[in-house]
Design a protein around this motif. Structure first.
Motif, short mmCIF file in Angstrom:
data_model
loop_
_atom_site.label_atom_id
_atom_site.label_comp_id
_atom_site.label_asym_id
_atom_site.label_seq_id
_atom_site.Cartn_x
_atom_site.Cartn_y
_atom_site.Cartn_z
N TYR A 267 0.84 -1.19 0.00
CA TYR A 267 0.00 0.00 0.00
C TYR A 267 0.89 1.25 0.00
CZ TYR A 267 -3.90 -2.91 1.57
OH TYR A 267 -4.88 -3.88 1.67
N GLN B 286 0.53 5.14 1.41
CA GLN B 286 -0.31 6.01 2.24
C GLN B 286 0.33 7.38 2.31
OE1 GLN B 286 -0.97 5.04 6.41
NE2 GLN B 286 -2.97 6.03 6.36
N SER C 249 -2.56 12.01 5.80
CA SER C 249 -4.00 12.25 5.99
C SER C 249 -4.88 11.56 4.96
CB SER C 249 -4.31 13.76 5.99
OG SER C 249 -3.57 14.41 6.99
N GLN C 250 -4.36 10.51 4.34
CA GLN C 250 -5.15 9.76 3.36
C GLN C 250 -5.21 8.29 3.76
OE1 GLN C 250 -4.13 10.40 -0.75
NE2 GLN C 250 -3.65 12.56 -0.41
N ALA C 251 -6.13 7.57 3.13
CA ALA C 251 -6.25 6.15 3.38
C ALA C 251 -5.14 5.38 2.67
CB ALA C 251 -7.61 5.66 2.90
N PRO C 252 -4.78 4.22 3.17
CA PRO C 252 -3.86 3.37 2.42
C PRO C 252 -4.45 3.01 1.06
CG PRO C 252 -4.11 2.57 4.67
CD PRO C 252 -5.16 3.62 4.45
N LEU D 92 -4.14 0.64 -2.18
CA LEU D 92 -3.56 -0.63 -2.60
C LEU D 92 -2.83 -0.46 -3.93
CD1 LEU D 92 -3.33 -3.69 -1.97
CD2 LEU D 92 -5.42 -3.99 -3.30
#
Lengths: 112, 112
Positions: free
Chosen positions: A35, A37, A40-43, A45
């Motif tokens: 991943y 990341q 301040s963001q989501a992982p 894929l």
């Protein structure tokens, strides 16, 4: 004891200079994930493997490649890092259905 | 392919308030569902997981989540939050040996 180990924890690379991040797991898990990341963001894929079966996300840039030479190890190669590739890179593994994923501590990549 | 949406991007609560964070997924088959927490500057930690059975799942630190299959939801709850719960919370879904996909995350700020 750490079960998913990422090396190095911090990596500084020059713009355009190839870099490899590594991940190893002592759990004999079939599935491994990479991943990206950003702050301040989501992982997000990038890839995942089921054994040697490689799955590339459609929006993963061609600049990113991966290798899994054996069950335990998985590598993320960034062929020509750009400033936008600076991020935390997370590796995870799991056995398969009805199991949780175990995450490594991550490698923080800085591109200068 | 599976996907996850989290409705609340930022939540601000006072200590002792109750918390509910929404999570909806899209996938027609059997899924595994997770909530992860990421404290500032730290790596992802698993809060709780759902594989099958009792749809009300209890996790660590007093968190629980309820799987409602008819609504494709897996909302996270805590009756009384503490300042130390300030973190980012991610819902994630996977199906079988497939990819583990994260929602966009909810940033929780608990004021003392």
């Amino acid at each position: 004891d750490a079960m998913v180990i990422q090396n190095p924890r911090y990596q500084v690379t020059q713009f355009g200079k190839p870099v490899t991040l590594s991940c190893s797991q002592t759990l004999n898990h079939n599935v491994m994930y990479w991943y990206q990341q950003k702050s301040s963001q989501a992982p997000k894929l990038l890839f995942h493997y089921y054994d040697k079966d490689f799955n590339n996300e459609a929006d993963t840039p061609d600049n990113f490649q991966s290798r899994r030479p054996n069950t335990s190890f998985c590598f993320l190669d960034i062929r020509s890092p750009g400033l936008g590739d600076a991020a935390m890179y997370l590796c995870a593994s799991r056995t398969g259905a009805n199991t949780e994923a175990f995450f490594g501590q991550g490698t923080r990549l800085t591109v200068v | 392919a599976q996907s996850v949406s989290q409705h609340n991007h930022h939540v601000i609560l006072s200590e002792a308030a109750s918390l509910e964070l929404g999570c909806n997924y899209s996938y027609g088959g059997t899924v595994n569902l997770f909530w992860y927490v990421q404290y500032p500057g730290q790596h992802l930690q698993l809060l709780l997981k759902y594989f099958s059975g009792d749809p009300l799942v209890k996790g660590i630190k007093g968190f629980e989540a309820e799987f409602i299959k008819s609504k494709f939801s897996f909302n996270l709850r805590k009756p009384s939050v503490q300042w130390s719960d300030t973190a980012e919370y991610f819902c994630a879904v996977t199906a079988g040996f497939q990819k583990l996909v994260f929602g966009t995350g909810t940033r929780l700020l608990v004021s003392p």
